[in-house]
Design a protein around this motif. Structure first.
Motif, mmCIF file in Angstrom:
data_model
loop_
_atom_site.group_PDB
_atom_site.id
_atom_site.type_symbol
_atom_site.label_atom_id
_atom_site.label_comp_id
_atom_site.label_asym_id
_atom_site.label_seq_id
_atom_site.Cartn_x
_atom_site.Cartn_y
_atom_site.Cartn_z
ATOM 1 N N ASP A 28 20.756 46.216 0.508
ATOM 2 C CA ASP A 28 19.399 46.008 -0.016
ATOM 3 C C ASP A 28 18.610 45.109 0.935
ATOM 4 O O ASP A 28 17.443 45.378 1.238
ATOM 5 N N TRP A 29 19.286 44.047 1.411
ATOM 6 C CA TRP A 29 18.611 43.097 2.306
ATOM 7 C C TRP A 29 18.319 43.737 3.656
ATOM 8 O O TRP A 29 17.201 43.627 4.179
ATOM 9 N N ILE A 30 19.290 44.411 4.221
ATOM 10 C CA ILE A 30 19.112 44.973 5.559
ATOM 11 C C ILE A 30 18.107 46.116 5.538
ATOM 12 O O ILE A 30 17.369 46.336 6.500
ATOM 13 N N ALA A 31 18.034 46.852 4.427
ATOM 14 C CA ALA A 31 17.064 47.942 4.317
ATOM 15 C C ALA A 31 15.639 47.406 4.391
ATOM 16 O O ALA A 31 14.752 48.036 4.978
ATOM 17 N N LEU A 32 15.418 46.244 3.811
ATOM 18 C CA LEU A 32 14.086 45.640 3.822
ATOM 19 C C LEU A 32 13.807 44.867 5.106
ATOM 20 O O LEU A 32 12.657 44.742 5.516
ATOM 21 N N THR A 33 14.847 44.354 5.753
ATOM 22 C CA THR A 33 14.675 43.431 6.872
ATOM 23 C C THR A 33 14.696 44.111 8.229
ATOM 24 O O THR A 33 13.928 43.761 9.127
ATOM 25 N N ALA A 34 15.586 45.069 8.414
ATOM 26 C CA ALA A 34 15.779 45.654 9.745
ATOM 27 C C ALA A 34 14.615 46.564 10.146
ATOM 28 O O ALA A 34 14.005 47.232 9.306
ATOM 29 N N ASP A 35 14.339 46.582 11.436
ATOM 30 C CA ASP A 35 13.336 47.499 11.990
ATOM 31 C C ASP A 35 13.965 48.832 12.385
ATOM 32 O O ASP A 35 13.269 49.845 12.452
ATOM 33 N N GLY A 36 15.264 48.801 12.668
ATOM 34 C CA GLY A 36 15.950 50.021 13.076
ATOM 35 C C GLY A 36 17.442 49.903 12.870
ATOM 36 O O GLY A 36 17.971 48.810 12.602
ATOM 37 N N ALA B 162 10.835 54.280 4.093
ATOM 38 C CA ALA B 162 12.006 54.551 4.941
ATOM 39 C C ALA B 162 11.593 55.102 6.296
ATOM 40 O O ALA B 162 12.266 54.840 7.307
ATOM 41 N N ALA B 163 10.505 55.846 6.352
ATOM 42 C CA ALA B 163 10.042 56.455 7.604
ATOM 43 C C ALA B 163 9.599 55.403 8.629
ATOM 44 O O ALA B 163 9.456 55.712 9.818
ATOM 45 N N LYS B 164 9.384 54.170 8.184
ATOM 46 C CA LYS B 164 8.955 53.101 9.091
ATOM 47 C C LYS B 164 10.118 52.556 9.915
ATOM 48 O O LYS B 164 9.906 51.800 10.869
ATOM 49 N N ARG B 165 11.356 52.903 9.548
ATOM 50 C CA ARG B 165 12.542 52.456 10.283
ATOM 51 C C ARG B 165 13.012 53.571 11.204
ATOM 52 O O ARG B 165 12.943 54.741 10.854
ATOM 53 N N TRP B 166 13.509 53.203 12.375
ATOM 54 C CA TRP B 166 14.032 54.198 13.290
ATOM 55 C C TRP B 166 15.559 54.225 13.211
ATOM 56 O O TRP B 166 16.198 53.257 12.790
ATOM 57 N N HIS B 167 16.136 55.359 13.612
ATOM 58 C CA HIS B 167 17.586 55.543 13.529
ATOM 59 C C HIS B 167 18.124 56.094 14.846
ATOM 60 O O HIS B 167 17.498 56.939 15.493
ATOM 61 N N GLY B 168 19.283 55.605 15.214
ATOM 62 C CA GLY B 168 19.968 56.094 16.397
ATOM 63 C C GLY B 168 21.464 55.941 16.211
ATOM 64 O O GLY B 168 21.930 55.428 15.195
#
Length: 462
Positions: A202-210, A235-241
């Motif tokens: 929950d915390w990392i979902a709100l805090t992380a940029d990617g 969710a679309a505001k975060r990037w994934h790799g």
């Protein structure tokens, strides 16, 4: 640009070297050699402050050290352990439920620490004109534009307020995700871990940029979980790799090649099938016992060697192993094997057997195959991603599926995979570290061109 590579848990637990801890150590070891595009600095967080890590291992006092240097390093070790136990204590009940009690505990801990810090400061003052003793970690000031990569198992940490302050200061937050097993398969985990991991996500979902996952399979799971928790717009505001892990054993050469019993096991001509992992429910050791019991009932001389520390929820399984009629005849278990012993076992075994229900990556699979050891593995998506056509897959619902494959292998000598292990190759930890850095750069700044070595790092896709 600077990448601040977080390694707090490994810094505080220098004796642990399996799973995530092995990944952290292996990547930190490569940071000075991987790329000039970005400065990579290992860091840890404690008591609201950020520190540059100079050594993951406790410092040793050389023979030429003075008494003062010896006292400085010894007291520093003691201070580190003292605050480690304080951080663990404040997470327990009733401190975890009360801010007032945590503050009271902090005050008492600071007062108690004076018995260590005052003598340390005195010795440092007396030694002020001499060559300073190396610190394991020293304060580091983060600046806007830095990127904090949470490489370690940060769900165990207590530095969340510190990370939030860094983010408010303009520091980017990137979380490395190893798996979502506590969320997707809670039945295999300790109940406490499931609760802690859920709150952490929950915390990392709100805090992380990617997010950087260790496989494409896990990256897709993370993206789906983010959408579920935050909704598609947020969710679309975060990037994934994603990046892949390396295969070297980082502490080979430290100590002999395992115990005398381990070495004796491989002196016989009878084939040894190897299982490497912590002993816990999702690793599915019971399936292996069922499969090998079918083989032994048919008169097979195949032997099963289990290597791994004893984990959780496995008392009945360990009892079954130790009370088995084939114990120390055709069934063996070693719970403390160093990297040299593991390297020895990989090079002497007939094949690796890996029946996990779920994995984030499956590091033993890569370690084995990189050494030319063929692998029988459960048919799960991440193993298909990593092993491709070079692995022989079996049905998790039918132990006879594995038993029949091993029996056929014993008779024909032909490993039942679609492609030969000789044609398989994989990246090392240097290229794995390069993937992490370059794909993170791509995530935070798509205009940054990829380095040519990225193509080399993808060479395993034959």
């Amino acid at each position: 640009m600077r990448f601040l590579i977080e390694c707090t848990y490994v810094y505080e637990h220098p004796e642990v070297n399996s799973g995530i801890q092995r990944v952290v150590r292996s990547i930190i070891k490569q940071l000075g050699t991987i790329t000039p595009l970005v400065e990579c600095i290992p860091v840890m967080m404690r008591a609201g402050k950020l520190y540059r890590v100079n050594s993951l291992a406790p410092l040793k006092v050389g023979r030429d050290a003075t008494v003062r240097q010896y006292l400085i390093i010894t007291l520093d070790h003691l201070r580190n352990r003292y605050f480690f136990w304080h951080s663990r204590l404040e997470r327990l009940w009733p401190f975890s439920r009360s801010l007032l009690l945590r503050r009271l505990l902090f005050i008492l801990a600071k007062l108690g620490s004076l018995s260590i810090t005052l003598p340390l400061r005195l010795v440092l003052w007396l030694n002020r004109r001499a060559k300073p003793a190396l610190d394991r970690a020293e304060p580091l000031e983060a600046v806007s534009g830095d990127q904090l990569i949470l490489l370690d198992s940060s769900w165990h940490a207590d530095f969340f307020p510190t990370a939030e302050k860094l983010k408010a200061k303009g520091v980017g937050i990137i979380s490395v995700i190893y798996d979502l097993i506590p969320l997707t398969h809670p039945q295999f985990c300790d109940a406490g871990l499931v609760t802690v991991f859920d709150k952490w996500f929950d915390w990392i979902a709100l805090t992380a940029d990617g997010f950087m996952a260790i496989s494409e399979t896990i990256s897709e799971q993370v993206a789906a979980e983010m959408t579920k928790r935050l909704g598609p717009v947020e969710a679309a505001k975060r990037w994934h790799g994603h990046f892949h892990l390396g295969s070297e054993l980082d502490q080979v050469g430290r100590g002999r090649h395992g115990s005398a019993e381990l070495q004796e096991l491989f002196r016989s001509c009878d084939p040894v099938y190897l299982m490497v992992s912590t002993i816990e429910p999702r690793k599915n050791h019971a399936y292996l016992l069922d499969a090998f019991e079918l083989l032994w009932a048919q008169g097979s001389n195949a032997r099963l060697c289990i290597i791994g520390k004893i984990g959780w929820k496995c008392d009945d399984l360990v009892s079954r192993i130790r009370k088995h009629p084939e114990w120390n005849r055709r069934l063996f278990m070693f719970n403390r094997v160093n990297d040299s012993g593991l390297e020895f076992a990989y090079t002497k075994a007939r094949a690796l057997v890996f029946p996990s229900y779920v994995e984030g990556f499956g590091l033993p699979l890569v370690e084995a195959m990189q050494r030319g050891l063929p692998v029988f593995a459960s048919d799960i998506p991440v193993f298909r991603e990593i092993g491709g056509d070079f692995v022989s897959y079996f049905d998790l619902q039918a132990p006879a599926s594995l038993a029949n494959q091993i029996a056929e292998f014993s008779i024909t000598g032909q490993f039942p995979a679609a492609r030969p292990i000789e044609d398989w190759c994989w990246i090392g930890w240097r290229d794995a570290s390069l993937q992490l850095v370059e794909r993170t750069l791509e995530g935070i700044a798509p205009q940054v061109p990829a380095h040519p070595a990225t193509e080399l790092a993808d060479a395993h896709r034959i």
